[in-house]
Design a protein around this motif. Sequence first.
Motif, mmCIF file in Angstrom:
data_model
loop_
_atom_site.group_PDB
_atom_site.id
_atom_site.type_symbol
_atom_site.label_atom_id
_atom_site.label_comp_id
_atom_site.label_asym_id
_atom_site.label_seq_id
_atom_site.Cartn_x
_atom_site.Cartn_y
_atom_site.Cartn_z
ATOM 1 N N SER A 35 0.838 -1.198 0.000
ATOM 2 C CA SER A 35 0.000 0.000 0.000
ATOM 3 C C SER A 35 0.873 1.248 0.000
ATOM 4 N N SER A 36 0.365 2.303 -0.608
ATOM 5 C CA SER A 36 1.075 3.583 -0.560
ATOM 6 C C SER A 36 0.748 4.345 0.712
ATOM 7 N N ALA A 37 -0.361 4.015 1.323
ATOM 8 C CA ALA A 37 -0.750 4.607 2.617
ATOM 9 C C ALA A 37 -1.797 3.705 3.253
ATOM 10 N N ALA A 38 -1.825 3.668 4.570
ATOM 11 C CA ALA A 38 -2.808 2.851 5.290
ATOM 12 C C ALA A 38 -2.933 3.348 6.719
ATOM 13 N N LEU A 39 -4.140 3.279 7.233
ATOM 14 C CA LEU A 39 -4.418 3.701 8.605
ATOM 15 C C LEU A 39 -5.316 2.677 9.283
ATOM 16 N N VAL A 40 -5.114 2.505 10.579
ATOM 17 C CA VAL A 40 -6.013 1.669 11.373
ATOM 18 C C VAL A 40 -7.317 2.446 11.582
ATOM 19 N N ASN A 264 -11.571 -5.175 20.422
ATOM 20 C CA ASN A 264 -12.002 -6.367 19.694
ATOM 21 C C ASN A 264 -11.540 -6.267 18.236
ATOM 22 N N MET A 265 -10.807 -7.268 17.770
ATOM 23 C CA MET A 265 -10.270 -7.248 16.411
ATOM 24 C C MET A 265 -11.374 -7.133 15.374
ATOM 25 N N GLU A 266 -12.557 -7.648 15.682
ATOM 26 C CA GLU A 266 -13.648 -7.615 14.717
ATOM 27 C C GLU A 266 -14.232 -6.208 14.560
ATOM 28 N N GLN A 267 -13.919 -5.296 15.461
ATOM 29 C CA GLN A 267 -14.419 -3.928 15.376
ATOM 30 C C GLN A 267 -13.391 -2.979 14.765
ATOM 31 N N LEU A 268 -12.269 -3.534 14.297
ATOM 32 C CA LEU A 268 -11.226 -2.732 13.672
ATOM 33 C C LEU A 268 -11.032 -3.172 12.228
ATOM 34 N N TRP A 269 -10.568 -2.271 11.405
ATOM 35 C CA TRP A 269 -10.212 -2.604 10.033
ATOM 36 C C TRP A 269 -9.114 -1.650 9.570
ATOM 37 N N ILE A 270 -8.535 -1.925 8.410
ATOM 38 C CA ILE A 270 -7.464 -1.096 7.861
ATOM 39 C C ILE A 270 -7.983 -0.419 6.591
ATOM 40 N N SER A 271 -7.847 0.886 6.531
ATOM 41 C CA SER A 271 -8.176 1.640 5.324
ATOM 42 C C SER A 271 -6.872 1.874 4.566
ATOM 43 N N ALA A 272 -6.753 1.268 3.391
ATOM 44 C CA ALA A 272 -5.499 1.295 2.637
ATOM 45 C C ALA A 272 -5.704 1.968 1.285
ATOM 46 N N PRO A 284 -11.140 -8.522 -4.129
ATOM 47 C CA PRO A 284 -11.664 -8.907 -2.811
ATOM 48 C C PRO A 284 -11.418 -10.392 -2.549
ATOM 49 N N GLY A 285 -10.978 -10.698 -1.374
ATOM 50 C CA GLY A 285 -10.698 -12.072 -0.986
ATOM 51 C C GLY A 285 -9.235 -12.419 -0.960
ATOM 52 N N MET A 286 -8.369 -11.526 -1.457
ATOM 53 C CA MET A 286 -6.937 -11.826 -1.447
ATOM 54 C C MET A 286 -6.369 -11.737 -0.032
ATOM 55 N N ARG A 287 -5.428 -12.605 0.237
ATOM 56 C CA ARG A 287 -4.758 -12.570 1.535
ATOM 57 C C ARG A 287 -3.832 -11.356 1.608
ATOM 58 N N CYS A 288 -3.599 -10.909 2.821
ATOM 59 C CA CYS A 288 -2.655 -9.795 2.998
ATOM 60 C C CYS A 288 -2.082 -9.829 4.409
ATOM 61 N N ARG A 289 -1.045 -9.050 4.584
ATOM 62 C CA ARG A 289 -0.420 -8.886 5.890
ATOM 63 C C ARG A 289 -0.458 -7.415 6.265
ATOM 64 N N VAL A 290 -0.726 -7.159 7.527
ATOM 65 C CA VAL A 290 -0.786 -5.789 8.031
ATOM 66 C C VAL A 290 0.351 -5.604 9.025
ATOM 67 N N GLN A 291 1.165 -4.590 8.793
ATOM 68 C CA GLN A 291 2.313 -4.342 9.664
ATOM 69 C C GLN A 291 2.211 -2.965 10.301
ATOM 70 N N ILE A 292 2.579 -2.909 11.577
ATOM 71 C CA ILE A 292 2.724 -1.652 12.309
ATOM 72 C C ILE A 292 4.212 -1.499 12.608
ATOM 73 N N ARG A 293 4.814 -0.434 12.075
ATOM 74 C CA ARG A 293 6.256 -0.270 12.212
ATOM 75 C C ARG A 293 6.636 0.870 13.138
ATOM 76 N N LEU A 351 1.136 -0.607 7.213
ATOM 77 C CA LEU A 351 1.545 -1.029 5.880
ATOM 78 C C LEU A 351 0.787 -2.309 5.556
ATOM 79 N N VAL A 352 0.140 -2.326 4.388
ATOM 80 C CA VAL A 352 -0.594 -3.506 3.934
ATOM 81 C C VAL A 352 0.166 -4.134 2.773
ATOM 82 N N ILE A 353 0.432 -5.425 2.895
ATOM 83 C CA ILE A 353 1.119 -6.182 1.841
ATOM 84 C C ILE A 353 0.154 -7.247 1.345
#
Length: 368
Positions: A35-40, A264-272, A284-293, A351-353
Amino acid sequence: MSKKFLKNILFAAAALILLAAAGVFVWLRAGRIESSAALVSGQEIVILVRVPGVVEEVQAKAGDVLEAGAPLLTLDSSRQLAALETARADLIRLSADTRQEAAPPAYIPQGMSLEHARRLAAAQQTEETARALMERLSVSLAQARLERRRLELQNPRPAPEIIAAAIEREKTNNAALAAAEEQLAHASKARADLARPPYSDRGTDGDTMAELTALLTKRVREAEEALAGTRLTAPADAIVRLLEARPGESLPSGAVAARLEPLNMEQLWISALFTGADGTRIKPGMRCRVQIREEARPLEWRGVVEAIQAEENPAQAGATPEGSGRFSARIRLLPDQADPEHALRIGKKALVIVEARYPLVYDGPAKP
């Protein structure tokens, strides 16, 4: 076999290994889209004041990690406690008067049986109970009207649900008063009929008393809810984001008492955000990894692309060249993960990969 020939073979083997490694690297990089930008992101929990009052005690502060049910602050509950005690006393008194058998009068007129005299005494007791209860309900109705007016004056634009609750309390008191007036009228008529010769065996109508009991029970329940409203607690596991109330401060109904971030993880999402040709490859449906650096060490969670759509660009209206747009995506975090360090905070950069080479593992929107 000469040394020169062996040397050439070794050089060729090394070149092939390097070429293969480069191919693998390129293959892996081609399957990763960053991702070029992402926020929790997440749904903030807003705690509103349901019952106006003065802050008695503040039991949390910004940054505190709370479990569901943990106290945030407590309002002065003396008024609500007094209202509850009055409502319970009215209900207990009415129940006792209904069950208690009235003693026959000391003087029984000529021609009146003892049983008739008992019925007359019961009718007189019911009349007195209804009159006393009607007086108390008149005071409660006046207090409810005054409370609603005070809410309207304190806050010109109070929360609709708060005003609706105040109006409902006023209606309940008004209905209870009407029932008490009806009961008093029935009791007075029954007492007059029983006291007027020739003495009949007609008794009082108990339907209104049952209705009055139900209404008083409702008053007790509402008083209990109002008392519970003076204790503000966290509705779920959360982190306190904002809590600025101070002891002695007066809070009106509908005021924001605190703002919480869900854990609760179910009440959070990432806007990328993805740009260029990368965005057209994500589905939609692709796997990804979310990193906090931002932490001392990078933290990572697994996720799934829930939705992705192209953002409209007014400067390129009518033109949609391949790979030249901006794409916003919503990443759903998989629930079977933990965040013991509470790094997933609303507004934090991430960061979303996206693993574009992996097969799809998700084929629709998240179920609520």
